[in-house]
Design a protein around this motif. Structure first.
Motif, mmCIF file in Angstrom:
data_model
loop_
_atom_site.group_PDB
_atom_site.id
_atom_site.type_symbol
_atom_site.label_atom_id
_atom_site.label_comp_id
_atom_site.label_asym_id
_atom_site.label_seq_id
_atom_site.Cartn_x
_atom_site.Cartn_y
_atom_site.Cartn_z
ATOM 1 N N ARG A 19 0.633 -0.951 -0.134
ATOM 2 C CA ARG A 19 0.371 -0.434 0.154
ATOM 3 C C ARG A 19 0.941 1.003 -0.293
ATOM 4 O O ARG A 19 1.980 0.946 0.540
ATOM 5 C CB ARG A 19 -0.962 0.130 1.256
ATOM 6 N N ARG A 22 -1.270 7.241 2.207
ATOM 7 C CA ARG A 22 -2.699 7.601 2.445
ATOM 8 C C ARG A 22 -3.069 9.019 2.173
ATOM 9 O O ARG A 22 -1.647 10.054 1.959
ATOM 10 C CB ARG A 22 -2.767 7.570 3.349
ATOM 11 N N THR A 28 -5.941 17.029 0.737
ATOM 12 C CA THR A 28 -7.020 17.215 0.666
ATOM 13 C C THR A 28 -7.334 18.967 0.253
ATOM 14 O O THR A 28 -8.764 19.033 -0.194
ATOM 15 C CB THR A 28 -8.181 16.191 1.381
ATOM 16 N N ASP A 50 -5.888 2.181 -5.070
ATOM 17 C CA ASP A 50 -7.003 1.983 -3.682
ATOM 18 C C ASP A 50 -8.589 2.004 -3.858
ATOM 19 O O ASP A 50 -9.321 1.765 -3.355
ATOM 20 C CB ASP A 50 -6.667 1.551 -2.642
ATOM 21 N N THR A 52 -9.491 5.678 -3.258
ATOM 22 C CA THR A 52 -9.613 6.909 -2.151
ATOM 23 C C THR A 52 -9.548 8.481 -3.079
ATOM 24 O O THR A 52 -10.523 9.001 -2.652
ATOM 25 C CB THR A 52 -7.659 7.362 -0.888
ATOM 26 N N ARG A 55 -12.403 8.009 -4.840
ATOM 27 C CA ARG A 55 -13.861 7.855 -3.706
ATOM 28 C C ARG A 55 -13.988 9.434 -3.188
ATOM 29 O O ARG A 55 -15.280 9.937 -3.255
ATOM 30 C CB ARG A 55 -14.136 6.749 -2.742
ATOM 31 N N HIS A 56 -12.806 10.192 -2.980
ATOM 32 C CA HIS A 56 -13.485 11.625 -2.507
ATOM 33 C C HIS A 56 -13.621 12.592 -3.753
ATOM 34 O O HIS A 56 -15.101 13.255 -3.052
ATOM 35 C CB HIS A 56 -12.200 11.975 -1.705
ATOM 36 N N HIS A 81 -14.116 -1.000 -2.016
ATOM 37 C CA HIS A 81 -14.329 -0.696 -1.120
ATOM 38 C C HIS A 81 -15.832 0.730 -1.189
ATOM 39 O O HIS A 81 -16.023 1.838 -0.382
ATOM 40 C CB HIS A 81 -13.747 0.774 -1.052
#
Length: 193
Positions: A19, A22, A28, A50, A52, A55-56, A81
């Motif tokens: 991974r 993050r 963000t 992945d 993230t 999706r945001h 997810h």
């Protein structure tokens, strides 16, 4: 020699559980400030991992988002997810540098993101040309990358990141270039055609 911009390189890493950095609050906030609400406009996340970031964009900012990655395991992880009553982003497995772009769900995108991927691409100029072809007029290419030499000299990853010459390739040919350096070893770019 194995090139780092192929599925043969990335798939074993994702399949083996590797991974990567993050998405955090400061990054963000910068993204949200520079890109704003989606209002249903299309967004494309290149090297989605992945999922993230996709999706945001989809759930928090309101873009109609597609995530694409070269690794089937990364795309499968991203899709796992997707929970909740609202549909999640569209997921595609493919190589944005070589695949037929007509396989994407939209002909052009208001926002294209590329987070921690650009450094690994072999032909950066060709990649940037493809990105420009996929942006709508007035669209934004949001790129997050590490800058070489920002880590301590004793850190084995000191040279990881893009060089000044690669930075020049990245920022040339855009009508507007904004950079934000508020993220330790990373730099964020908002590039507009």
């Amino acid at each position: 020699m194995t090139t780092t911009s192929t599925a043969a390189y990335w798939e074993p890493l994702w399949a083996g559980g590797r991974r990567y950095r993050r998405l955090d609050g400061p990054e963000t906030r910068l993204m949200n400030e520079h890109l704003g609400p989606g209002r249903g406009r299309p967004a494309l996340d290149l090297g989605c991992g992945d999922g993230t970031l996709a999706r945001h964009f989809h759930h928090e900012l309101g873009y109609r988002t597609t995530g694409i990655d070269i690794s089937p395991s990364a795309v499968a992880l991203a899709a796992t997810h997707d929970e909740g009553p609202a549909p999640g982003p569209a997921w595609r497995c493919g190589d944005i540098t070589t695949n037929d772009l007509t396989a994407l769900p939209e002909p052009a995108y208001a926002v294209i993101t590329c987070r921690l991927v650009y450094r690994w691409l072999d032909d950066k100029a060709a990649f940037l040309s493809r990105v420009r072809d996929l942006l709508v007029p007035g669209g934004t290419f949001w790129l997050v990358t590490e800058i070489a030499g920002r880590r301590e000299a004793t850190d084995p990853r000191h040279g990881l990141g893009i060089s000044p010459a690669e930075t020049e390739t990245l920022t040339s040919g855009w009508s507007a270039v904004q950079a934000a350096d508020d993220l330790d070893v990373l730099r964020c770019y908002a590039l507009r055609p």
